[in-house]
Design a protein around this motif. Structure first.
Motif, mmCIF file in Angstrom:
data_model
loop_
_atom_site.group_PDB
_atom_site.id
_atom_site.type_symbol
_atom_site.label_atom_id
_atom_site.label_comp_id
_atom_site.label_asym_id
_atom_site.label_seq_id
_atom_site.Cartn_x
_atom_site.Cartn_y
_atom_site.Cartn_z
ATOM 1 N N SER A 298 0.831 -1.211 0.000
ATOM 2 C CA SER A 298 0.000 0.000 0.000
ATOM 3 C C SER A 298 0.862 1.256 0.000
ATOM 4 O O SER A 298 0.521 2.255 -0.642
ATOM 5 C CB SER A 298 -0.941 0.003 1.209
ATOM 6 O OG SER A 298 -0.222 0.125 2.431
ATOM 7 N N ARG B 19 0.713 4.120 -2.785
ATOM 8 C CA ARG B 19 0.461 5.520 -2.440
ATOM 9 C C ARG B 19 1.530 6.430 -3.049
ATOM 10 O O ARG B 19 1.235 7.536 -3.507
ATOM 11 C CB ARG B 19 0.444 5.696 -0.923
ATOM 12 C CG ARG B 19 -0.822 5.197 -0.241
ATOM 13 C CD ARG B 19 -0.651 5.220 1.266
ATOM 14 N NE ARG B 19 -1.850 4.764 1.951
ATOM 15 C CZ ARG B 19 -2.828 5.541 2.369
ATOM 16 N NH1 ARG B 19 -2.756 6.843 2.180
ATOM 17 N NH2 ARG B 19 -3.888 5.041 2.969
ATOM 18 N N ALA C 259 -8.029 6.623 -6.929
ATOM 19 C CA ALA C 259 -9.007 6.127 -5.958
ATOM 20 C C ALA C 259 -8.427 4.996 -5.128
ATOM 21 O O ALA C 259 -8.565 4.968 -3.897
ATOM 22 C CB ALA C 259 -10.274 5.674 -6.682
ATOM 23 N N LEU C 260 -7.750 4.038 -5.783
ATOM 24 C CA LEU C 260 -7.180 2.908 -5.041
ATOM 25 C C LEU C 260 -6.004 3.344 -4.185
ATOM 26 O O LEU C 260 -5.785 2.798 -3.094
ATOM 27 C CB LEU C 260 -6.765 1.793 -6.001
ATOM 28 C CG LEU C 260 -7.835 0.708 -6.233
ATOM 29 C CD1 LEU C 260 -9.069 1.290 -6.880
ATOM 30 C CD2 LEU C 260 -7.272 -0.430 -7.071
ATOM 31 N N TRP D 2 -7.049 4.332 -0.723
ATOM 32 C CA TRP D 2 -7.602 3.364 0.220
ATOM 33 C C TRP D 2 -6.834 3.405 1.539
ATOM 34 O O TRP D 2 -5.609 3.580 1.547
ATOM 35 C CB TRP D 2 -7.493 1.958 -0.341
ATOM 36 C CG TRP D 2 -8.566 1.571 -1.301
ATOM 37 C CD1 TRP D 2 -9.480 2.391 -1.892
ATOM 38 C CD2 TRP D 2 -8.816 0.252 -1.793
ATOM 39 N NE1 TRP D 2 -10.285 1.668 -2.727
ATOM 40 C CE2 TRP D 2 -9.916 0.349 -2.683
ATOM 41 C CE3 TRP D 2 -8.235 -0.987 -1.591
ATOM 42 C CZ2 TRP D 2 -10.428 -0.755 -3.355
ATOM 43 C CZ3 TRP D 2 -8.738 -2.093 -2.241
ATOM 44 C CH2 TRP D 2 -9.838 -1.975 -3.113
ATOM 45 N N PRO D 3 -7.524 3.199 2.658
ATOM 46 C CA PRO D 3 -6.804 3.033 3.928
ATOM 47 C C PRO D 3 -5.907 1.791 3.872
ATOM 48 O O PRO D 3 -6.178 0.847 3.119
ATOM 49 C CB PRO D 3 -7.931 2.843 4.954
ATOM 50 C CG PRO D 3 -9.151 3.387 4.299
ATOM 51 C CD PRO D 3 -8.982 3.164 2.831
ATOM 52 N N ALA E 12 -7.627 -1.535 4.358
ATOM 53 C CA ALA E 12 -8.375 -2.023 3.202
ATOM 54 C C ALA E 12 -7.458 -2.789 2.256
ATOM 55 O O ALA E 12 -7.833 -3.845 1.716
ATOM 56 C CB ALA E 12 -9.041 -0.850 2.478
ATOM 57 N N TRP E 13 -6.243 -2.261 2.050
ATOM 58 C CA TRP E 13 -5.271 -2.968 1.212
ATOM 59 C C TRP E 13 -4.847 -4.280 1.867
ATOM 60 O O TRP E 13 -4.681 -5.301 1.181
ATOM 61 C CB TRP E 13 -4.038 -2.095 0.972
ATOM 62 C CG TRP E 13 -4.191 -1.166 -0.186
ATOM 63 C CD1 TRP E 13 -4.270 0.194 -0.163
ATOM 64 C CD2 TRP E 13 -4.303 -1.540 -1.559
ATOM 65 N NE1 TRP E 13 -4.424 0.691 -1.421
ATOM 66 C CE2 TRP E 13 -4.438 -0.345 -2.314
ATOM 67 C CE3 TRP E 13 -4.303 -2.758 -2.229
ATOM 68 C CZ2 TRP E 13 -4.569 -0.347 -3.694
ATOM 69 C CZ3 TRP E 13 -4.437 -2.761 -3.619
ATOM 70 C CH2 TRP E 13 -4.568 -1.573 -4.330
ATOM 71 N N TRP F 134 -10.256 3.007 11.702
ATOM 72 C CA TRP F 134 -10.064 2.469 10.355
ATOM 73 C C TRP F 134 -8.890 3.141 9.649
ATOM 74 O O TRP F 134 -8.199 2.527 8.843
ATOM 75 C CB TRP F 134 -11.353 2.660 9.552
ATOM 76 C CG TRP F 134 -11.325 2.054 8.183
ATOM 77 C CD1 TRP F 134 -11.286 2.720 7.003
ATOM 78 C CD2 TRP F 134 -11.321 0.665 7.853
ATOM 79 N NE1 TRP F 134 -11.272 1.835 5.943
ATOM 80 C CE2 TRP F 134 -11.289 0.556 6.438
ATOM 81 C CE3 TRP F 134 -11.344 -0.508 8.612
ATOM 82 C CZ2 TRP F 134 -11.280 -0.660 5.776
ATOM 83 C CZ3 TRP F 134 -11.340 -1.724 7.946
ATOM 84 C CH2 TRP F 134 -11.304 -1.796 6.550
#
Length: 725
Positions: free
Chosen positions: A152, A156, A229-230, A233-234, A237-238, A593
């Motif tokens: 992730s 990012r 968008a991906l 993600w937090p 979530a990944w 989260w």
């Protein structure tokens, strides 16, 4: 020119090592033969044991062992200077890492594809097996918990890498199914897959090309929105998404996803390394890309110090260099890949040199290129988001490596490599956006292939531990040790070696949709590969692949340990444990989260030492295997001792003395992380215990082979049968 000479010299040195030392080990020590039986053929179950072309096994093995380790390790180790990092990578990979990988692979092949933990129980003793499996379980739990965060973080930082990495999965499945059903030649599918994957990198985001307005406004805009968008993600979530993917990849037959994804990844990654070498050559002769149109091309030179004994906030060079650079020189994780998956896929024994020794040297060369990208490529320029140069030369390096803290973050380590290697690519005219995306895909792909392989390996370990501790009730249990001997018509107990006789009879063949066995661990005598799933004794009780009663009438039907001998339950436990660990919030913060997903960092500080210790213990198993066969061990004893001392020394230092940045030892911290302390102490205790066990046993094993695995009917001379290996 010094940078280019290092790259050429390392490449030539690795070629010489492969054809001299690697060949000597393969032929003179391990005696690899093209006509020798191999587990993938003798035990072919079309799921885990699958005979496979060596190019595909090489792709799987290389991409699995070369996670982010050969990138982040060397990228931070150059803070001590490029020379010590380079020396450890070059000589360590040839004399230690490749020997470790090849030895683990061969010993596993000669032991019917058993994991190195199981082999420890046979060549040392059952206690060593449990200790080894315990270390494997702890280490793999940390890997599964942390790699979601790693991937992730890469996404990012480099959102343009997301779409190409996602597209790899359907491409891999399509190629895997096509090749398995058609048995076609690899050339055309390989070329097509490589072209498609590079197209996804080039056209995977609107910012990769300059001047293509129509594309940027349509497809590129949509893909850019998808990637953005991906990337938002937090982390948790990944973590969940990647663990779900890992579960699926772990339980599917290897030919569906694991093999083809690793293979096509290897094509892209190896071709990317080739581009890096070409770019390095261009930069060496012509200089880097001009910072602005019409400017002078900056020269390529080593801007990192040759040697820096005391960088700001860094730990001692000895022993921490040798646990900071793991993959690229030697990594204990490699013995798990060698004995857990690759040994079950090699179709010809002589392929082991190419897969085991060759993959490690390839990874070593990747680490060399990482060192050069950070030590020289960064000097060609660090660029701002708008493409303007901000720093060049030694200033660019010093800004990244001002202190251990500045250089040690994941984004900083990956960023140093991505920026430096992208400078090599832009020197040959590749647009910066494409170069950055390509390097981001390289890092994320390595991490992804390591994650799914680690999940399958953890499944094997959990199944072995569950099979060890689960109660065994059978009408034909071994009188000596209680091991369930259902379907053993005659032969030796696979647990204790006692001669046994069984009255169990096989059940009728099961439908294709019946659960299939994992293929890990020993196979009972009298057992054939196609019918390993279930057996029925004369009293009607049903048995799993490991002989545990599962019929509703059985008292074992509701035992959780029996459930964990099943691949689905074992894999589910692996991913759930990793998710729970990852979900723990950072120290001193309440759960949310937004901050979940970083729990693996709580135990990550001990992974480097634990991983390297695992390499030392794997050497111990290989040494015992050789000694029992009266084979030379002089070449393996020095690496074994070195890899037992260095990680133990580092672990003691971290526990009791200090950590990077002059932080107190884990025990002496103001608010100790007691989970980290407990696991560190347990790891040291296990190491000491295994060394004592080995020292007491060493004088008594010379020329005394371990108990042979029972023969497999229809596979005379199969690995593990009397006289084999």
């Amino acid at each position: 020119m010094g940078t280019l000479l290092i790259a050429i010299g390392a490449f030539v040195g690795y070629l010489i090592a492969y054809h001299t030392y690697g060949r000597w080990l393969s032929r003179r020590i391990f005696g690899l033969r093209a006509d020798a039986p191999v587990p993938s053929v003798a035990l072919n179950d079309d799921r885990d044991y699958v005979p496979t072309k060596k190019s595909i096994v090489f792709g799987h093995h290389f991409t699995s062992i070369a996670g982010t380790g050969p990138i982040v390790g060397p990228a931070i180790a150059v803070i001590w200077g490029w020379l010590p990092a380079l020396l450890w990578v070059f000589f360590g990979s040839i004399l230690i890492g490749a020997v470790h990988d090849l030895g683990s692979l061969v010993v596993s092949m000669r032991s019917r594809g058993q994991t190195v933990g199981d082999i420890a129980g046979r060549v040392l003793n059952p206690r060593a097996r449990l200790l080894f499996l315990t270390i494997l379980f702890l280490g793999l739990t940390i890997v599964l918990a942390i790699f979601g965060l790693v991937i992730s973080a890469v996404f990012r930082a480099y959102p343009a890498a997301i779409f190409p990495c996602v597209v790899q999965i359907p491409i891999a499945v399509a190629i895997g199914v096509y090749l398995h059903r058609k048995g076609a030649n690899l050339l055309i599918p390989s070329i097509l897959a490589l072209i498609v994957m590079y197209l996804t990198v080039i056209f995977g985001d609107q910012n990769t090309l300059v001047g293509v307005a129509f594309f940027d406004e349509t497809i590129g805009g949509a893909l850019h929105a998808f990637n953005t968008a991906l990337a938002g993600w937090p982390v948790m979530a990944w973590v969940i998404a990647l663990l779900v993917y890992s579960y699926i990849a772990s339980v599917l037959p290897v030919w569906v996803l694991l093999q083809p994804r690793d293979y096509i990844n290897s094509l892209q990654l190896l071709s990317a390394l080739g581009l890096l070498v070409v770019g390095l050559c261009v930069a060496a002769f012509a200089g880097g890309a001009p910072p602005v149109e019409g400017a002078v091309r900056p020269p390529l030179e080593l801007v990192a110090p040759v040697w820096n004994v005391d960088p700001a906030g860094a730990p001692m060079l000895f022993p921490f260099l040798f646990i900071t650079i793991a993959c690229g020189a030697i990594s204990g994780f490699h013995c798990l890949v060698s004995s857990g998956t690759s040994s079950k896929q090699i179709a010809c024994e002589t392929d082991a040199q190419f897969v085991g020794y060759g993959s490690m040297l390839t990874e070593g060369y990747l680490a060399v290129l990482v060192i050069l990208a950070c030590a020289a490529g960064l000097g060609l320029g660090v660029f701002a988001a708008d493409g303007t140069p901000s720093l060049t030369g030694t200033e660019a390096f010093d800004a990244r490596y001002a202190s251990w803290t500045a250089a040690g973050g994941l984004r900083a380590m990956v960023g140093a490599f991505v920026d430096g290697s992208a400078n090599f690519l832009t020197a040959m005219g590749i647009p910066r956006g494409v170069a950055i995306a390509l390097m981001g895909v390289l890092v994320a792909s390595f991490a992804g292939t390591t994650l799914d392989t680690a999940c399958r390996l953890q499944r094997y370990v959990i199944q072995e531990l569950a099979a060890t501790f689960a109660p065994r009730i059978s009408p034909t249990a071994c009188a000596a040790c209680g091991y369930d001997l259902s379907f053993n018509v005659s032969g030796a107990c696979p647990e204790c070696g006692q001669t046994v006789h069984s009255e169990a009879i096989p059940s009728e063949p099961q439908p294709d949709n019946e659960p299939q066995p994992s293929g890990s661990g020993p196979i009972d005598a009298g057992e054939t590969a196609p019918s390993r799933a279930r057996f029925t004794s004369r009293d009607g009780l049903r048995f799993t692949e490991r002989g545990h009663v599962v019929h509703a009438r059985s008292p074992l039907a509701g035992n959780p340990l029996v459930w964990l001998t099943n691949k689905h339950a074992a894999t589910m436990l692996a991913v759930v444990l990793a998710a729970v660990l990852a979900a723990i919030p950072p120290a001193g913060q309440s759960w949310s989260w937004a901050n979940a997903g970083q729990g693996g960092l709580l135990l990550w500080p001990m992974f480097g030492a634990t991983n390297q210790l695992l390499g030392g213990l794997a050497f111990l198993v290989i040494a015992f295997w050789l000694r029992r066969r009266r084979l030379p061990v002089w070449f393996i004893i020095p690496p074994m001792i070195f890899m037992l001392i260095m990680p133990g020394w580092a672990m003691v230092w971290q526990l009791f003395i200090s950590n990077p940045g002059d932080q107190p030892g884990w025990i002496n911290a103001a608010s100790p992380n007691w989970a980290l302390v407990a696991m560190g102490l347990a790891t040291l205790a296990i190491e000491a215990w295994m060394i004592v066990e080995a020292a007491l046993l060493w004088p008594r094993v010379f020329g005394r082979p371990e108990p042979a695995l029972p023969p497999v009917p229809g596979a005379a001379g199969a690995p593990g049968a009397p006289g084999a290996g």
